[in-house]
Design an enzyme around this catalytic site. Structure first.
Site, PDB file in Angstrom:
ATOM      1  N   ASP A 244      38.075  33.919  47.545  1.00 14.44           N
ATOM      2  CA  ASP A 244      38.758  33.646  46.282  1.00 14.44           C
ATOM      3  C   ASP A 244      38.600  32.174  45.937  1.00 14.44           C
ATOM      4  O   ASP A 244      38.504  31.324  46.830  1.00 14.44           O
ATOM      5  CB  ASP A 244      40.247  33.985  46.378  1.00 14.44           C
ATOM      6  CG  ASP A 244      40.492  35.479  46.497  1.00 14.44           C
ATOM      7  OD1 ASP A 244      39.697  36.255  45.943  1.00 14.44           O
ATOM      8  OD2 ASP A 244      41.482  35.862  47.150  1.00 14.44           O
TER       9      ASP A 244
ATOM     10  N   ASP B 258      37.965  40.312  40.931  1.00 15.08           N
ATOM     11  CA  ASP B 258      39.343  40.611  40.526  1.00 15.08           C
ATOM     12  C   ASP B 258      39.477  40.560  39.001  1.00 15.08           C
ATOM     13  O   ASP B 258      40.157  41.385  38.394  1.00 15.08           O
ATOM     14  CB  ASP B 258      40.327  39.606  41.142  1.00 15.08           C
ATOM     15  CG  ASP B 258      40.346  39.651  42.654  1.00 15.08           C
ATOM     16  OD1 ASP B 258      40.021  40.704  43.221  1.00 15.08           O
ATOM     17  OD2 ASP B 258      40.684  38.626  43.269  1.00 15.08           O
TER      18      ASP B 258
END
Length: 208
Positions: A152, A186
């Site tokens: 991330d 995401d």
């Protein structure tokens, strides 16, 4: 369903492939050039690249240790397969709005982007650590297959402040609005889902 040029199926495949490719390029650049926890500002303080890894779901959430991670990866694979089958079935019908197919493709590509991390990253990268050195592609594997960590990097602390001392219970503590760190995959899932809910809910309301 094919008119002039590429069929709808091929167009959606190319779209999905490009989204996964973009996701993986971003993740590889971050993982091989930044140490865990390293960050830099992109647009002021409210948009930063912050390299973290998570072992669970989107936006850094976790799910039940190693068994939970394995089940989550298997679920992602099942979800990806089901979405591919559903998109193929809708294409064959020939009367499905293009926006529905694009929205589902975004979700499918996002699922695949994180599947790659979980399934392969533990085997093809060395481990990222705080303070360096950076991970190496083709280095010493850090996790078994299916147990890789998801990379991330997008961080949007739109509000980063401290509560006034006079506020009961939380006075003096820090407050951040939208603290989760997430990745491009995401974003694909989130944008695809919201797009379908906002603009194509009638299709799913009438779909058997």
């Amino acid at each position: 369903m094919k008119k002039n040029g590429l069929s709808t199926g091929w167009k959606l495949f190319i779209l999905g492939f490009l989204l996964v490719l973009i996701d993986q390029i971003i993740k590889i650049l971050v993982k091989t050039n930044m140490t865990l926890g390293e960050s830099f500002c992109v647009l002021g303080d409210w948009f930063r690249i912050l390299f973290i890894e998570n072992e669970g779901m989107a936006f850094g959430m976790k799910f039940g240790g190693k068994i939970g991670k394995l089940l989550l990866t298997v679920f992602r694979l099942g979800l990806f397969s089901a979405l591919c089958w559903w998109i193929h079935k809708l294409i064959k019908r020939g009367n499905v709005p293009c926006g529905v197919l694009v929205g589902l493709t975004l979700i499918t590509a996002g699922a695949m982007g994180n599947i790659v991390d979980c399934v392969l990253y533990g085997q093809i990268f060395s481990e990222s650590v705080y303070g360096g050195p950076v991970a190496a592609l083709g280095g010493e594997p850090y996790a078994p297959i299916f147990f890789g960590k998801v990379v991330d990097m997008f961080y949007f602390p739109l509000i980063d402040t401290v509560w006034p001392e006079w506020v009961p219970f939380v006075g003096g503590s820090s407050f951040r609005f939208f603290e989760p760190v997430f990745n491009f995959a995401d974003s694909c899932v989130t944008v695809g889902a919201f797009y379908l809910i906002l603009f194509h809910y009638k299709f799913f309301a009438t779909e058997k």
